[in-house]
Design a protein around this motif. Sequence first.
Motif, PDB file in Angstrom:
ATOM      1  N   GLU A  60     -38.283 -79.040  94.510  1.00  7.03           N
ATOM      2  CA  GLU A  60     -38.011 -79.638  95.814  1.00  7.03           C
ATOM      3  C   GLU A  60     -36.516 -79.821  96.025  1.00  7.03           C
ATOM      4  O   GLU A  60     -35.795 -80.201  95.110  1.00  7.03           O
ATOM      5  N   THR A  61     -36.077 -79.590  97.255  1.00 13.06           N
ATOM      6  CA  THR A  61     -34.685 -79.854  97.606  1.00 13.06           C
ATOM      7  C   THR A  61     -34.492 -81.372  97.663  1.00 13.06           C
ATOM      8  O   THR A  61     -35.461 -82.119  97.883  1.00 13.06           O
ATOM      9  N   PRO A  62     -33.267 -81.873  97.477  1.00 11.07           N
ATOM     10  CA  PRO A  62     -33.059 -83.322  97.436  1.00 11.07           C
ATOM     11  C   PRO A  62     -33.517 -84.065  98.691  1.00 11.07           C
ATOM     12  O   PRO A  62     -33.992 -85.192  98.596  1.00 11.07           O
ATOM     13  N   ASP A  63     -33.406 -83.461  99.857  1.00 10.84           N
ATOM     14  CA  ASP A  63     -33.775 -84.149 101.097  1.00 10.84           C
ATOM     15  C   ASP A  63     -35.160 -83.745 101.622  1.00 10.84           C
ATOM     16  O   ASP A  63     -35.521 -84.110 102.733  1.00 10.84           O
ATOM     17  N   ALA A  64     -35.943 -83.015 100.846  1.00  7.20           N
ATOM     18  CA  ALA A  64     -37.212 -82.465 101.334  1.00  7.20           C
ATOM     19  C   ALA A  64     -38.185 -83.554 101.797  1.00  7.20           C
ATOM     20  O   ALA A  64     -38.778 -83.449 102.869  1.00  7.20           O
ATOM     21  N   ARG A  65     -38.362 -84.598 101.027  1.00  9.54           N
ATOM     22  CA  ARG A  65     -39.334 -85.638 101.391  1.00  9.54           C
ATOM     23  C   ARG A  65     -38.880 -86.427 102.607  1.00  9.54           C
ATOM     24  O   ARG A  65     -39.697 -86.908 103.380  1.00  9.54           O
ATOM     25  N   LYS A  66     -37.579 -86.549 102.781  1.00 19.59           N
ATOM     26  CA  LYS A  66     -37.056 -87.237 103.962  1.00 19.59           C
ATOM     27  C   LYS A  66     -37.220 -86.349 105.200  1.00 19.59           C
ATOM     28  O   LYS A  66     -37.646 -86.792 106.254  1.00 19.59           O
ATOM     29  N   LYS A  67     -36.912 -85.065 105.042  1.00 19.29           N
ATOM     30  CA  LYS A  67     -37.003 -84.109 106.143  1.00 19.29           C
ATOM     31  C   LYS A  67     -38.464 -83.881 106.559  1.00 19.29           C
ATOM     32  O   LYS A  67     -38.772 -83.842 107.745  1.00 19.29           O
ATOM     33  N   LEU A  68     -39.347 -83.782 105.600  1.00 21.54           N
ATOM     34  CA  LEU A  68     -40.772 -83.547 105.855  1.00 21.54           C
ATOM     35  C   LEU A  68     -41.547 -84.854 105.710  1.00 21.54           C
ATOM     36  O   LEU A  68     -42.576 -84.923 105.040  1.00 21.54           O
ATOM     37  N   TRP A  69     -41.077 -85.889 106.360  1.00 24.19           N
ATOM     38  CA  TRP A  69     -41.622 -87.239 106.207  1.00 24.19           C
ATOM     39  C   TRP A  69     -43.089 -87.330 106.605  1.00 24.19           C
ATOM     40  O   TRP A  69     -43.830 -88.120 106.046  1.00 24.19           O
TER      41      TRP A  69
ATOM     42  N   PHE B  95     -39.189 -76.095 102.900  1.00 21.97           N
ATOM     43  CA  PHE B  95     -40.146 -76.141 104.000  1.00 21.97           C
ATOM     44  C   PHE B  95     -41.534 -76.587 103.555  1.00 21.97           C
ATOM     45  O   PHE B  95     -42.492 -76.516 104.321  1.00 21.97           O
ATOM     46  N   ALA B  96     -41.651 -77.046 102.329  1.00 24.57           N
ATOM     47  CA  ALA B  96     -42.906 -77.610 101.820  1.00 24.57           C
ATOM     48  C   ALA B  96     -42.542 -78.566 100.695  1.00 24.57           C
ATOM     49  O   ALA B  96     -41.452 -78.489 100.129  1.00 24.57           O
ATOM     50  N   ILE B  97     -43.474 -79.474 100.421  1.00 25.20           N
ATOM     51  CA  ILE B  97     -43.272 -80.399  99.307  1.00 25.20           C
ATOM     52  C   ILE B  97     -44.446 -80.288  98.347  1.00 25.20           C
ATOM     53  O   ILE B  97     -45.539 -79.868  98.732  1.00 25.20           O
ATOM     54  N   ASP B  98     -44.176 -80.646  97.126  1.00 27.19           N
ATOM     55  CA  ASP B  98     -45.216 -80.644  96.096  1.00 27.19           C
ATOM     56  C   ASP B  98     -46.277 -81.680  96.456  1.00 27.19           C
ATOM     57  O   ASP B  98     -45.963 -82.761  96.965  1.00 27.19           O
ATOM     58  N   TRP B  99     -47.547 -81.351  96.223  1.00 22.19           N
ATOM     59  CA  TRP B  99     -48.631 -82.305  96.409  1.00 22.19           C
ATOM     60  C   TRP B  99     -49.217 -82.563  95.019  1.00 22.19           C
ATOM     61  O   TRP B  99     -50.111 -81.857  94.572  1.00 22.19           O
ATOM     62  N   PRO B 100     -48.699 -83.594  94.323  1.00 18.32           N
ATOM     63  CA  PRO B 100     -49.070 -83.815  92.925  1.00 18.32           C
ATOM     64  C   PRO B 100     -50.570 -83.962  92.694  1.00 18.32           C
ATOM     65  O   PRO B 100     -51.068 -83.603  91.629  1.00 18.32           O
ATOM     66  N   LYS B 101     -51.289 -84.493  93.676  1.00 19.77           N
ATOM     67  CA  LYS B 101     -52.739 -84.671  93.534  1.00 19.77           C
ATOM     68  C   LYS B 101     -53.421 -83.333  93.248  1.00 19.77           C
ATOM     69  O   LYS B 101     -54.409 -83.278  92.518  1.00 19.77           O
ATOM     70  N   TYR B 102     -52.882 -82.245  93.815  1.00 15.39           N
ATOM     71  CA  TYR B 102     -53.506 -80.935  93.657  1.00 15.39           C
ATOM     72  C   TYR B 102     -52.742 -80.009  92.712  1.00 15.39           C
ATOM     73  O   TYR B 102     -53.316 -79.070  92.173  1.00 15.39           O
ATOM     74  N   SER B 103     -51.446 -80.268  92.527  1.00 13.89           N
ATOM     75  CA  SER B 103     -50.652 -79.363  91.687  1.00 13.89           C
ATOM     76  C   SER B 103     -50.378 -79.939  90.300  1.00 13.89           C
ATOM     77  O   SER B 103     -49.917 -79.216  89.425  1.00 13.89           O
ATOM     78  N   GLY B 104     -50.593 -81.244  90.146  1.00 11.44           N
ATOM     79  CA  GLY B 104     -50.231 -81.889  88.892  1.00 11.44           C
ATOM     80  C   GLY B 104     -48.722 -82.008  88.720  1.00 11.44           C
ATOM     81  O   GLY B 104     -48.224 -82.152  87.614  1.00 11.44           O
ATOM     82  N   GLY B 105     -47.973 -81.908  89.820  1.00  9.17           N
ATOM     83  CA  GLY B 105     -46.522 -82.012  89.772  1.00  9.17           C
ATOM     84  C   GLY B 105     -45.826 -80.699  89.460  1.00  9.17           C
ATOM     85  O   GLY B 105     -44.617 -80.671  89.207  1.00  9.17           O
TER      86      GLY B 105
END
Length: 188
Positions: free
Chosen positions: A166-175, A150-160
Amino acid sequence: MDVFTQLLFLILIGAFAIGFLQRKIPKGKRRPDRPNNTWDNPSRELPRETPVLRAKVPQPPRTGVLKGPAWVIDGDTIVIAHQHIRLSGIDAPEMDHPYGVKAKWALVALCKGQIIRAEFHEAQSHDREVATCYLPDGRDLSEEMVRLGFAIDWPKYSGGKYRDFETPDARKKLWRAAARQKGMMPPH
């Protein structure tokens, strides 16, 4: 008419009657040069309210630790002791975006009945303090929200930091959240 319709009709008629009776002023008592609420005592003048403009004074970012029960605003925002806190390093969908309501309720399920520990960072995000928040058993709330999808990593603030969770479909689901990170959408 069924009982519900009759009850609704009676409530509406009652509300209309109360509003009508409150506005009724005897003829000849209203003076156009005075406010309506001084008709019974023309010698009494009501003080005019002066609008007070309160500028928001920027506060320095909070540091340290805050503990307490959390009130969940959305998938990446909580309130502890009247302090709005944004979970560090992740991006969850807004309430009006796909999966936004589900993200909020996933965070509610994690926080319900728990004392949350927030460790503040110096950054602020949209008038909210940014903190890494932990459950009493030591689990990171940001990490748990990413694990649940229900959330994705924000590398700009977390450094990855949370990308591996992340679940495999997270970026697609939370487009929409993914597009916002790339600068393709406004923040809200």
